[in-house]
Design a protein around this motif. Structure first.
Motif, PDB file in Angstrom:
ATOM      1  N   TYR A 282      29.716 -21.128  27.606  1.00  0.00           N
ATOM      2  CA  TYR A 282      29.882 -19.936  26.783  1.00  0.00           C
ATOM      3  C   TYR A 282      31.223 -19.248  27.045  1.00  0.00           C
ATOM      4  CZ  TYR A 282      25.002 -19.736  25.114  1.00  0.00           C
ATOM      5  OH  TYR A 282      23.807 -19.972  24.493  1.00  0.00           O
ATOM      6  N   LYS A 283      31.655 -19.220  28.293  1.00  0.00           N
ATOM      7  CA  LYS A 283      32.917 -18.550  28.607  1.00  0.00           C
ATOM      8  C   LYS A 283      34.122 -19.448  28.401  1.00  0.00           C
ATOM      9  CE  LYS A 283      34.089 -17.684  32.932  1.00  0.00           C
ATOM     10  NZ  LYS A 283      35.200 -18.618  33.241  1.00  0.00           N
ATOM     11  N   ASP A 284      33.849 -20.722  28.096  1.00  0.00           N
ATOM     12  CA  ASP A 284      34.929 -21.669  27.844  1.00  0.00           C
ATOM     13  C   ASP A 284      35.373 -21.543  26.385  1.00  0.00           C
ATOM     14  OD1 ASP A 284      36.080 -24.419  29.145  1.00  0.00           O
ATOM     15  OD2 ASP A 284      35.854 -24.607  26.985  1.00  0.00           O
ATOM     16  N   SER A 285      36.630 -21.762  26.136  1.00  0.00           N
ATOM     17  CA  SER A 285      37.171 -21.586  24.779  1.00  0.00           C
ATOM     18  C   SER A 285      36.679 -22.636  23.794  1.00  0.00           C
ATOM     19  CB  SER A 285      38.702 -21.618  24.826  1.00  0.00           C
ATOM     20  OG  SER A 285      39.169 -22.854  25.344  1.00  0.00           O
ATOM     21  N   THR A 286      35.975 -23.667  24.264  1.00  0.00           N
ATOM     22  CA  THR A 286      35.479 -24.710  23.357  1.00  0.00           C
ATOM     23  C   THR A 286      34.205 -24.289  22.634  1.00  0.00           C
ATOM     24  OG1 THR A 286      34.315 -25.745  25.204  1.00  0.00           O
ATOM     25  CG2 THR A 286      36.501 -26.599  24.677  1.00  0.00           C
ATOM     26  N   CYS A 287      33.596 -23.177  23.038  1.00  0.00           N
ATOM     27  CA  CYS A 287      32.408 -22.668  22.352  1.00  0.00           C
ATOM     28  C   CYS A 287      32.868 -21.792  21.186  1.00  0.00           C
ATOM     29  CB  CYS A 287      31.551 -21.861  23.321  1.00  0.00           C
ATOM     30  SG  CYS A 287      30.040 -21.214  22.576  1.00  0.00           S
ATOM     31  N   ILE A 288      32.718 -22.301  19.971  1.00  0.00           N
ATOM     32  CA  ILE A 288      33.277 -21.626  18.797  1.00  0.00           C
ATOM     33  C   ILE A 288      32.158 -21.070  17.918  1.00  0.00           C
ATOM     34  CG2 ILE A 288      34.678 -21.901  16.718  1.00  0.00           C
ATOM     35  CD1 ILE A 288      36.101 -24.233  18.175  1.00  0.00           C
ATOM     36  N   ARG A 289      32.151 -19.754  17.761  1.00  0.00           N
ATOM     37  CA  ARG A 289      31.209 -19.081  16.874  1.00  0.00           C
ATOM     38  C   ARG A 289      32.006 -18.166  15.948  1.00  0.00           C
ATOM     39  NH1 ARG A 289      29.055 -22.669  18.981  1.00  0.00           N
ATOM     40  NH2 ARG A 289      27.171 -22.669  20.289  1.00  0.00           N
ATOM     41  N   ASP A 290      31.483 -17.914  14.753  1.00  0.00           N
ATOM     42  CA  ASP A 290      32.273 -17.281  13.699  1.00  0.00           C
ATOM     43  C   ASP A 290      31.571 -16.022  13.184  1.00  0.00           C
ATOM     44  OD1 ASP A 290      33.681 -16.621  11.382  1.00  0.00           O
ATOM     45  OD2 ASP A 290      34.091 -18.706  10.874  1.00  0.00           O
ATOM     46  N   ILE A 291      32.063 -14.856  13.580  1.00  0.00           N
ATOM     47  CA  ILE A 291      31.474 -13.590  13.144  1.00  0.00           C
ATOM     48  C   ILE A 291      31.629 -13.400  11.632  1.00  0.00           C
ATOM     49  CG2 ILE A 291      31.644 -11.079  13.311  1.00  0.00           C
ATOM     50  CD1 ILE A 291      32.398 -11.405  16.240  1.00  0.00           C
ATOM     51  N   LYS A 292      32.792 -13.732  11.103  1.00  0.00           N
ATOM     52  CA  LYS A 292      33.053 -13.543   9.677  1.00  0.00           C
ATOM     53  C   LYS A 292      32.112 -14.392   8.828  1.00  0.00           C
ATOM     54  CE  LYS A 292      36.805 -13.680   6.259  1.00  0.00           C
ATOM     55  NZ  LYS A 292      38.252 -13.977   6.045  1.00  0.00           N
ATOM     56  N   LEU A 293      31.942 -15.653   9.201  1.00  0.00           N
ATOM     57  CA  LEU A 293      31.018 -16.533   8.475  1.00  0.00           C
ATOM     58  C   LEU A 293      29.602 -15.995   8.553  1.00  0.00           C
ATOM     59  CD1 LEU A 293      30.070 -19.221   7.146  1.00  0.00           C
ATOM     60  CD2 LEU A 293      29.980 -20.172   9.465  1.00  0.00           C
ATOM     61  N   THR A 294      29.205 -15.544   9.732  1.00  0.00           N
ATOM     62  CA  THR A 294      27.847 -15.040   9.920  1.00  0.00           C
ATOM     63  C   THR A 294      27.576 -13.845   9.021  1.00  0.00           C
ATOM     64  OG1 THR A 294      27.965 -15.790  12.223  1.00  0.00           O
ATOM     65  CG2 THR A 294      26.183 -14.276  11.649  1.00  0.00           C
ATOM     66  N   LYS A 295      28.536 -12.945   8.919  1.00  0.00           N
ATOM     67  CA  LYS A 295      28.360 -11.767   8.059  1.00  0.00           C
ATOM     68  C   LYS A 295      28.380 -12.146   6.578  1.00  0.00           C
ATOM     69  CE  LYS A 295      29.689  -8.134  11.231  1.00  0.00           C
ATOM     70  NZ  LYS A 295      28.291  -7.650  11.249  1.00  0.00           N
ATOM     71  N   LYS A 296      29.053 -13.248   6.255  1.00  0.00           N
ATOM     72  CA  LYS A 296      29.005 -13.739   4.882  1.00  0.00           C
ATOM     73  C   LYS A 296      27.594 -14.210   4.543  1.00  0.00           C
ATOM     74  CE  LYS A 296      30.757 -17.449   1.920  1.00  0.00           C
ATOM     75  NZ  LYS A 296      31.618 -18.667   1.852  1.00  0.00           N
ATOM     76  N   LEU A 297      26.953 -14.867   5.508  1.00  0.00           N
ATOM     77  CA  LEU A 297      25.593 -15.344   5.293  1.00  0.00           C
ATOM     78  C   LEU A 297      24.579 -14.209   5.333  1.00  0.00           C
ATOM     79  CD1 LEU A 297      25.722 -18.537   7.560  1.00  0.00           C
ATOM     80  CD2 LEU A 297      25.584 -18.515   5.063  1.00  0.00           C
ATOM     81  N   ASN A 298      24.823 -13.233   6.208  1.00  0.00           N
ATOM     82  CA  ASN A 298      23.896 -12.117   6.372  1.00  0.00           C
ATOM     83  C   ASN A 298      24.695 -10.864   6.705  1.00  0.00           C
ATOM     84  OD1 ASN A 298      21.930 -10.264   7.023  1.00  0.00           O
ATOM     85  ND2 ASN A 298      21.131 -11.388   8.788  1.00  0.00           N
ATOM     86  N   SER A 299      24.941 -10.062   5.713  1.00  0.00           N
ATOM     87  CA  SER A 299      25.788  -8.869   5.887  1.00  0.00           C
ATOM     88  C   SER A 299      25.140  -7.813   6.767  1.00  0.00           C
ATOM     89  CB  SER A 299      26.126  -8.268   4.520  1.00  0.00           C
ATOM     90  OG  SER A 299      24.948  -7.843   3.853  1.00  0.00           O
ATOM     91  N   ARG A 300      23.837  -7.979   7.065  1.00  0.00           N
ATOM     92  CA  ARG A 300      23.119  -6.969   7.848  1.00  0.00           C
ATOM     93  C   ARG A 300      22.992  -7.357   9.323  1.00  0.00           C
ATOM     94  NH1 ARG A 300      20.611  -8.005   3.311  1.00  0.00           N
ATOM     95  NH2 ARG A 300      19.015  -9.276   4.333  1.00  0.00           N
ATOM     96  N   THR A 301      23.741  -8.351   9.763  1.00  0.00           N
ATOM     97  CA  THR A 301      23.659  -8.740  11.168  1.00  0.00           C
ATOM     98  C   THR A 301      24.011  -7.556  12.071  1.00  0.00           C
ATOM     99  OG1 THR A 301      25.930  -9.583  11.055  1.00  0.00           O
ATOM    100  CG2 THR A 301      24.144 -11.188  10.830  1.00  0.00           C
ATOM    101  N   LYS A 302      23.278  -7.452  13.176  1.00  0.00           N
ATOM    102  CA  LYS A 302      23.401  -6.298  14.063  1.00  0.00           C
ATOM    103  C   LYS A 302      24.295  -6.590  15.266  1.00  0.00           C
ATOM    104  CE  LYS A 302      18.860  -6.169  14.109  1.00  0.00           C
ATOM    105  NZ  LYS A 302      18.478  -6.757  12.821  1.00  0.00           N
ATOM    106  N   THR A 303      25.090  -5.611  15.638  1.00  0.00           N
ATOM    107  CA  THR A 303      25.799  -5.641  16.905  1.00  0.00           C
ATOM    108  C   THR A 303      24.808  -5.293  18.016  1.00  0.00           C
ATOM    109  OG1 THR A 303      26.369  -3.306  16.752  1.00  0.00           O
ATOM    110  CG2 THR A 303      27.949  -4.897  15.801  1.00  0.00           C
TER     111      THR A 303
END
Length: 343
Positions: free
Chosen positions: A295-316
């Motif tokens: 998780y702390k390694d840079s090879t773990c790639i997750r996309d906040i922008k894509l996630t909000k495109k799929l679900n605009s109500r995602t919670k922080t």
């Protein structure tokens, strides 16, 4: 609706013929989606999101616990509850007959057996192919062993299933229509396996060995709406691997958010090291330590922008704690009562 026998007859499938020839982009009639792990956090999130729109989706929930409270709740929402076993391909085929799509999540922690999890995943894929399921969405993972050089059984197993999905040959020679989801750390972990532990009276530690790294996070309940959106526009996501994330936090920022929401509790970062975590004496400690290193390694790639495109109500985390702090507080209290009972 229930059917404890896998040889069930879904009244809806009698009136329609759905399989690999149906267009998943068309909603002339609801599509049938089979959801595995529906009485768990992830599968339950997906099932509830789809059940909220009966004009688009009919939902079959596969579980071995058909008489559980969670299964009954899903049935009351309109799900067909199906008893099937990931070790039994025939029962899986009966659960998947005439289905349009399948959401699959597999489980390592129940038996902590990597090879068994892989075989169960392959069984479900084979059954879906046999039944002509048009679209498979799978909760997958990167190949952690290859990326960081350490075994991480509960994630590496899912990568092996991913590889199988990509390589499956179908009768038409086109391969499977699949979408892979790669998920982050769940906020719900804070009231389950990673609940804060007591340092002293009124002071608690967030015991995540992230050192100086950042942690991609998300509420598992928000994953369901992401899957809903994917299934509404499936052709956009065929063959895609989607890394989901709603919030990216350092340990310091995480502690700050917790302290904002709890007046009678103080939270701290215990500065736990990954090498210390892997030496803990519980089963799976080394796997979890490898997970946090990944998780702390840079090879773990997750996309906040894509996630909000799929679900605009995602919670922080801030918003999630605003809605769920009582669950965290209850988990801490139960843990303290159990500790006191053993003293």
């Amino acid at each position: 609706m229930y059917d404890d026998n896998p040889e069930f007859t879904d009244i809806f499938t009698i009136t329609s013929t759905m399989g690999c020839g149906s267009s998943m982009d068309s909603f002339d009639e609801p599509k049938t989606v089979v959801v595995f792990g529906a009485t768990g956090l992830l599968g339950g999130s997906v099932a509830r999101a789809l059940l909220s729109d009966p004009f688009k989706f009919r939902v079959r929930c596969v579980t071995r616990k058909t008489n559980s409270d969670k299964a009954r709740e899903l049935a009351e929402l309109g799900a067909v509850i199906v008893n099937a076993n990931l070790d039994d391909t025939k029962s899986l085929e009966k659960a998947l007959v005439n289905a349009d799509a399948m959401f699959l999540t597999t489980h390592f922690w129940e038996e902590k057996n990597k090879q068994k999890e892989i075989v169960q995943g392959l069984n479900a894929i084979d059954a879906a192919v046999s039944c002509g399921v048009s679209h498979i969405i799978f909760n997958g993972s990167e190949n952690v062993k290859k990326l960081i050089g350490r075994d991480c059984n509960h994630l590496d197993s899912k990568f092996s299933i991913e590889e199988y999905i990509r390589e499956v040959d179908t009768e038409d020679g086109q391969g499977l229509n699949y979408t892979i989801l790669r998920l982050p750390f769940w906020f719900e972990n804070f009231y389950t396996v990673f609940k804060p532990y007591k340092l002293k009276y009124g002071v608690y530690a967030l015991a995540l060995p992230m050192e100086d790294g950042t942690l991609d996070c998300m509420a598992v309940e928000d994953v369901g709406d992401c899957v809903y959106d994917i299934l509404c526009k499936p052709r956009l996501y065929y063959g895609k691997t989607l890394g989901l994330c709603a919030d990216r936090l350092t340990m310091s920022s995480m502690v700050d958010v917790f302290n904002k929401h709890f007046d009678s509790m103080k939270f701290k970062d215990p500065k736990m090291k990954i090498r210390d975590y892997e030496n803990f004496k519980f089963a799976g400690a080394k796997d979890l330590a490898a997970m946090f290193e990944f998780y702390k390694d840079s090879t773990c790639i997750r996309d906040i922008k894509l996630t909000k495109k799929l679900n605009s109500r995602t919670k922080t985390l801030d918003k999630w704690l605003d809605e769920n702090k009582d669950y965290v507080e209850e988990a801490i209290r139960e843990d303290e009562e159990e500790t006191e009972g053993k003293a």
